[in-house]
Write an enzyme that holds these catalytic residues in place. Structure first.
Site, PDB file in Angstrom:
ATOM      1  N   CYS A  20       5.411   9.656  -0.939  1.00 12.87           N
ATOM      2  CA  CYS A  20       4.080  10.138  -0.601  1.00 12.87           C
ATOM      3  C   CYS A  20       3.606  11.081  -1.702  1.00 12.87           C
ATOM      4  O   CYS A  20       4.291  12.064  -2.006  1.00 12.87           O
ATOM      5  CB  CYS A  20       4.078  10.855   0.746  1.00 12.87           C
ATOM      6  SG  CYS A  20       2.461  11.547   1.136  1.00 12.87           S
TER       7      CYS A  20
ATOM      8  N   HIS B 223       6.149   4.789  12.293  1.00 14.49           N
ATOM      9  CA  HIS B 223       6.033   4.689  10.825  1.00 14.49           C
ATOM     10  C   HIS B 223       7.017   5.710  10.251  1.00 14.49           C
ATOM     11  O   HIS B 223       6.726   6.914  10.236  1.00 14.49           O
ATOM     12  CB  HIS B 223       4.586   4.985  10.449  1.00 14.49           C
ATOM     13  CG  HIS B 223       4.291   5.002   8.981  1.00 14.49           C
ATOM     14  ND1 HIS B 223       3.503   4.049   8.362  1.00 14.49           N
ATOM     15  CD2 HIS B 223       4.655   5.850   7.989  1.00 14.49           C
ATOM     16  CE1 HIS B 223       3.392   4.319   7.074  1.00 14.49           C
ATOM     17  NE2 HIS B 223       4.088   5.418   6.818  1.00 14.49           N
TER      18      HIS B 223
ATOM     19  N   HIS C 183       9.591   7.199   7.289  1.00 22.20           N
ATOM     20  CA  HIS C 183      10.092   7.267   5.911  1.00 22.20           C
ATOM     21  C   HIS C 183      11.568   7.666   5.994  1.00 22.20           C
ATOM     22  O   HIS C 183      12.014   8.243   6.987  1.00 22.20           O
ATOM     23  CB  HIS C 183       9.271   8.262   5.088  1.00 22.20           C
ATOM     24  CG  HIS C 183       7.904   7.724   4.727  1.00 22.20           C
ATOM     25  ND1 HIS C 183       7.576   7.301   3.464  1.00 22.20           N
ATOM     26  CD2 HIS C 183       6.797   7.523   5.480  1.00 22.20           C
ATOM     27  CE1 HIS C 183       6.317   6.875   3.453  1.00 22.20           C
ATOM     28  NE2 HIS C 183       5.824   7.006   4.665  1.00 22.20           N
TER      29      HIS C 183
ATOM     30  N   ARG D 275       0.821  -1.209   0.000  1.00 23.68           N
ATOM     31  CA  ARG D 275       0.000   0.000   0.000  1.00 23.68           C
ATOM     32  C   ARG D 275       0.857   1.263   0.000  1.00 23.68           C
ATOM     33  O   ARG D 275       0.972   1.951  -1.002  1.00 23.68           O
ATOM     34  CB  ARG D 275      -0.969  -0.027   1.214  1.00 23.68           C
ATOM     35  CG  ARG D 275      -2.126   0.948   1.134  1.00 23.68           C
ATOM     36  CD  ARG D 275      -1.751   2.388   1.350  1.00 23.68           C
ATOM     37  NE  ARG D 275      -1.081   2.627   2.630  1.00 23.68           N
ATOM     38  CZ  ARG D 275      -0.527   3.788   2.962  1.00 23.68           C
ATOM     39  NH1 ARG D 275      -0.560   4.816   2.143  1.00 23.68           N
ATOM     40  NH2 ARG D 275       0.096   3.926   4.133  1.00 23.68           N
ATOM     41  N   ASP D 276       1.537   1.517   1.085  1.00 24.55           N
ATOM     42  CA  ASP D 276       2.291   2.778   1.163  1.00 24.55           C
ATOM     43  C   ASP D 276       3.383   2.792   0.104  1.00 24.55           C
ATOM     44  O   ASP D 276       3.692   3.841  -0.480  1.00 24.55           O
ATOM     45  CB  ASP D 276       2.905   2.937   2.562  1.00 24.55           C
ATOM     46  CG  ASP D 276       3.192   4.394   2.906  1.00 24.55           C
ATOM     47  OD1 ASP D 276       3.093   5.240   2.013  1.00 24.55           O
ATOM     48  OD2 ASP D 276       3.525   4.679   4.065  1.00 24.55           O
TER      49      ASP D 276
ATOM     50  N   ASN E  97       9.184   4.272   2.660  1.00 25.04           N
ATOM     51  CA  ASN E  97       9.321   3.879   4.063  1.00 25.04           C
ATOM     52  C   ASN E  97      10.710   3.286   4.264  1.00 25.04           C
ATOM     53  O   ASN E  97      11.355   2.862   3.312  1.00 25.04           O
ATOM     54  CB  ASN E  97       8.298   2.775   4.394  1.00 25.04           C
ATOM     55  CG  ASN E  97       6.892   3.240   4.227  1.00 25.04           C
ATOM     56  OD1 ASN E  97       6.343   3.177   3.143  1.00 25.04           O
ATOM     57  ND2 ASN E  97       6.297   3.718   5.292  1.00 25.04           N
TER      58      ASN E  97
HETATM   59  P1  HMG Z   1     -13.095  14.672  -1.965  1.00 25.33           P
HETATM   60  O1  HMG Z   1     -12.820  14.975  -3.401  1.00 25.33           O
HETATM   61  O2  HMG Z   1     -13.143  15.803  -0.997  1.00 25.33           O
HETATM   62  O3  HMG Z   1     -14.369  13.748  -1.691  1.00 25.33           O
HETATM   63  O4  HMG Z   1     -11.978  13.645  -1.483  1.00 25.33           O
HETATM   64  P2  HMG Z   1     -15.757  13.554  -2.352  1.00 25.33           P
HETATM   65  O5  HMG Z   1     -16.594  12.902  -1.306  1.00 25.33           O
HETATM   66  O6  HMG Z   1     -16.217  14.825  -2.985  1.00 25.33           O
HETATM   67  O7  HMG Z   1     -15.489  12.473  -3.494  1.00 25.33           O
HETATM   68  C1  HMG Z   1     -14.857  12.749  -4.714  1.00 25.33           C
HETATM   69  C2  HMG Z   1     -15.004  11.539  -5.615  1.00 25.33           C
HETATM   70  O8  HMG Z   1     -14.300  10.437  -5.046  1.00 25.33           O
HETATM   71  C3  HMG Z   1     -16.452  11.075  -5.791  1.00 25.33           C
HETATM   72  O9  HMG Z   1     -16.553  10.490  -7.069  1.00 25.33           O
HETATM   73  C4  HMG Z   1     -16.582  10.001  -4.752  1.00 25.33           C
HETATM   74  O10 HMG Z   1     -17.574   9.048  -5.074  1.00 25.33           O
HETATM   75  C5  HMG Z   1     -15.217   9.359  -4.786  1.00 25.33           C
HETATM   76  P3  HMG Z   1     -17.343  11.228  -8.273  1.00 25.33           P
HETATM   77  O11 HMG Z   1     -18.718  11.467  -7.750  1.00 25.33           O
HETATM   78  O12 HMG Z   1     -16.567  12.526  -8.500  1.00 25.33           O
HETATM   79  O13 HMG Z   1     -17.245  10.248  -9.396  1.00 25.33           O
HETATM   80  N1  HMG Z   1     -14.850   8.743  -3.504  1.00 25.33           N
HETATM   81  C6  HMG Z   1     -14.409   7.487  -3.364  1.00 25.33           C
HETATM   82  N2  HMG Z   1     -14.197   6.498  -4.257  1.00 25.33           N
HETATM   83  C7  HMG Z   1     -13.756   5.322  -3.766  1.00 25.33           C
HETATM   84  N3  HMG Z   1     -13.490   5.098  -2.457  1.00 25.33           N
HETATM   85  C8  HMG Z   1     -13.699   6.063  -1.549  1.00 25.33           C
HETATM   86  C9  HMG Z   1     -14.169   7.327  -2.004  1.00 25.33           C
HETATM   87  N4  HMG Z   1     -14.480   8.463  -1.372  1.00 25.33           N
HETATM   88  C10 HMG Z   1     -14.900   9.329  -2.294  1.00 25.33           C
HETATM   89  N5  HMG Z   1     -13.434   5.841  -0.268  1.00 25.33           N
HETATM   90  C11 HMG Z   1     -11.202  11.874  -0.066  1.00 25.33           C
HETATM   91  C12 HMG Z   1     -11.890  13.224  -0.134  1.00 25.33           C
HETATM   92  C13 HMG Z   1     -10.883  11.601   1.392  1.00 25.33           C
HETATM   93  C14 HMG Z   1     -12.137  10.820  -0.637  1.00 25.33           C
HETATM   94  C15 HMG Z   1      -9.914  11.949  -0.919  1.00 25.33           C
HETATM   95  O14 HMG Z   1      -9.189  13.075  -0.528  1.00 25.33           O
HETATM   96  C16 HMG Z   1      -9.059  10.724  -0.792  1.00 25.33           C
HETATM   97  O15 HMG Z   1      -9.445   9.627  -1.198  1.00 25.33           O
HETATM   98  N6  HMG Z   1      -7.845  10.882  -0.260  1.00 25.33           N
HETATM   99  C17 HMG Z   1      -6.933   9.767  -0.065  1.00 25.33           C
HETATM  100  C18 HMG Z   1      -5.543  10.240  -0.131  1.00 25.33           C
HETATM  101  C19 HMG Z   1      -4.607   9.088   0.083  1.00 25.33           C
HETATM  102  O16 HMG Z   1      -4.943   7.922  -0.063  1.00 25.33           O
HETATM  103  N7  HMG Z   1      -3.363   9.433   0.453  1.00 25.33           N
HETATM  104  C20 HMG Z   1      -2.342   8.468   0.660  1.00 25.33           C
HETATM  105  C21 HMG Z   1      -2.555   7.673   1.901  1.00 25.33           C
HETATM  106  S1  HMG Z   1      -2.108   8.510   3.398  1.00 25.33           S
HETATM  107  C22 HMG Z   1      -0.485   8.109   3.592  1.00 25.33           C
HETATM  108  O17 HMG Z   1       0.113   7.510   2.744  1.00 25.33           O
HETATM  109  C23 HMG Z   1       0.149   8.446   4.893  1.00 25.33           C
HETATM  110  C24 HMG Z   1       0.451   7.203   5.732  1.00 25.33           C
HETATM  111  O18 HMG Z   1       1.306   6.313   5.057  1.00 25.33           O
HETATM  112  C25 HMG Z   1       1.142   7.610   7.013  1.00 25.33           C
HETATM  113  C26 HMG Z   1       2.266   8.586   6.747  1.00 25.33           C
HETATM  114  O19 HMG Z   1       3.302   8.224   6.207  1.00 25.33           O
HETATM  115  O20 HMG Z   1       2.026   9.720   7.101  1.00 25.33           O
HETATM  116  C27 HMG Z   1      -0.835   6.473   6.119  1.00 25.33           C
HETATM  117 MG    MG Z   2       3.542   6.540   4.938  1.00 25.97          MG
END
Ligand code: HMG
Ligand code: MG
Length: 306
Positions: free
Chosen positions: A244, A211, A213, A19-20, A253
């Site tokens: 990221c 966690h 990086h 995933r990450d 990571n």
């Molecule tokens: P938004 O644009 O504000 O939300 O995004 P929305 O509700 O308006 O939805 C936009 C579109 O996305 C819509 O589709 C929704 O249906 C769809 P449309 O109507 O335009 O066709 N949608 C989804 N589709 C599938 N699954 C869902 C989902 N939710 C909405 N769950 C939102 C807000 C939170 C959805 C968006 O910003 C998002 O998905 N962000 C994820 C970002 C991400 O994954 N980042 C990487 C992971 S975090 C990370 O790596 C850090 C970590 O490793 C720790 C660290 O190192 O810090 C964990």
């Molecule tokens: Mg991370």
């Protein structure tokens, strides 16, 4: 042999490469490759693998197909397969995919919260309440990740008090485990200790994880510092995969092989097979045409002549 009585005797490594690690690859990695990677990792002994993310595919295209991946993997009994979930839509998909653990992810920095999940910290906590409640009702474990706990690409230094505030909110939600995440790899051992010492006053150290990086090459030193204050769960990524999408210049990571080599040298038990992971790291790096980011992995494979 354990060299110090102050370090934990056992450590749980959460392998986050699928995933990450892979989320940051520009070229789509075929679901079959992801499935094979996860199966290889579970065979190598990991008790917890971060397998997928049910996030918006518009935001992170690489994680599209997470349902296919979750359906395609061979479930090893007692292995926890975790998935990221940002909202109720994601939770529904996670439950349908029979994930063992959901991971909600917030940030200690307002700016990063906006860039990553398009809402404020406050809004994100409100959004997580029904998610955690529904997960609990379904009997699914919940982990919460606190991004930018050691620094932010937009806000710079982050006060440990800000991290503690978010940890408190995550603890109040009833999360089983909380990750202190150095999203952009800027932390150093002194800061790591200070943050863990602060947040362990709020949440039990046995349920906190590190966690890290490796952007500035500090992650192994950071792990050692965290071990010294009693942290016994760490996240890492095979071959150091990753980066990221919302943090420019951040590398992957800490590499799992490097962590396993460190822990084996300290006589700390992980139940994970270093040699197997090193071979998996070599294979996935070749498959996605990326340099192997693990020093220990490269050294071991070079010795084998691979
Ligand atoms: P938004 O644009 O504000 O939300 O995004 P929305 O509700 O308006 O939805 C936009 C579109 O996305 C819509 O589709 C929704 O249906 C769809 P449309 O109507 O335009 O066709 N949608 C989804 N589709 C599938 N699954 C869902 C989902 N939710 C909405 N769950 C939102 C807000 C939170 C959805 C968006 O910003 C998002 O998905 N962000 C994820 C970002 C991400 O994954 N980042 C990487 C992971 S975090 C990370 O790596 C850090 C970590 O490793 C720790 C660290 O190192 O810090 C964990
Ligand atoms: Mg991370």
């Amino acid at each position: 042999m354990n060299h110090s009585t102050t370090l934990p005797k056992k450590v749980k490594i959460v392998e986050v490469g699928p995933r990450d690690g892979l989320q940051n690859e520009k070229q789509f990695v075929e679901n079959q490759i992801k499935i094979h990677l996860i199966n290889q990792l579970s065979a190598a002994g990991f008790a917890n693998i971060e397998a997928a993310a049910f996030v918006s595919p518009k935001w992170v295209p690489q994680m599209a197909g997470s349902d296919v991946v979750m359906q395609g993997i061979e479930r090893k009994p007692n292995t926890i397969y975790s998935v990221l979930v940002p909202n109720m839509q994601g939770l529904e998909k996670a439950l349908a995919a029979k994930a063992d653990e959901i991971v909600i992810f917030g940030a200690a920095s307002e700016a990063f919260s906006q860039k990553n999940i398009n809402c404020s910290i406050e809004e994100s906590i409100a959004r997580f309440i029904p998610v955690v409640n529904a997960a609990k009702e379904a009997g699914v474990r919940t982990r919460a990740s606190v991004s930018c706990a050691l620094g932010c690409p937009y806000e710079g230094d982050i006060d440990p008090a800000k991290v503690a505030n978010v940890v408190q909110r995550m603890a109040d939600l009833g999360c089983d485990e909380i990750d202190i995440a150095d999203t952009i790899g800027v932390g150093t051992p002194g800061k790591v200790k200070a943050v863990f010492e602060r947040v362990s006053q709020i949440f039990p150290i046995a349920r906190l994880s590190g966690h890290f990086h490796d952007t500035y090459g500090q992650s192994l030193a950071n792990i050692y510092a965290a071990l010294e204050v009693g942290v016994s769960t760490f996240h890492s990524s095979v071959a150091g995969l990753g980066g990221c999408p919302y943090a420019k210049g951040a590398t992957g990571n800490v590499a799992t092989e490097d962590v396993l080599y460190l822990l084996r040298g300290l006589g700390i038990e992980t139940n994970v097979d270093f040699e197997a992971v090193a071979r998996i790291g070599g294979q996935i790096s070749k498959l996605i045409n990326r340099p192997n980011g693990s020093r220990a992995g490269r050294a071991y494979l070079a010795k084998l002549g691979e």
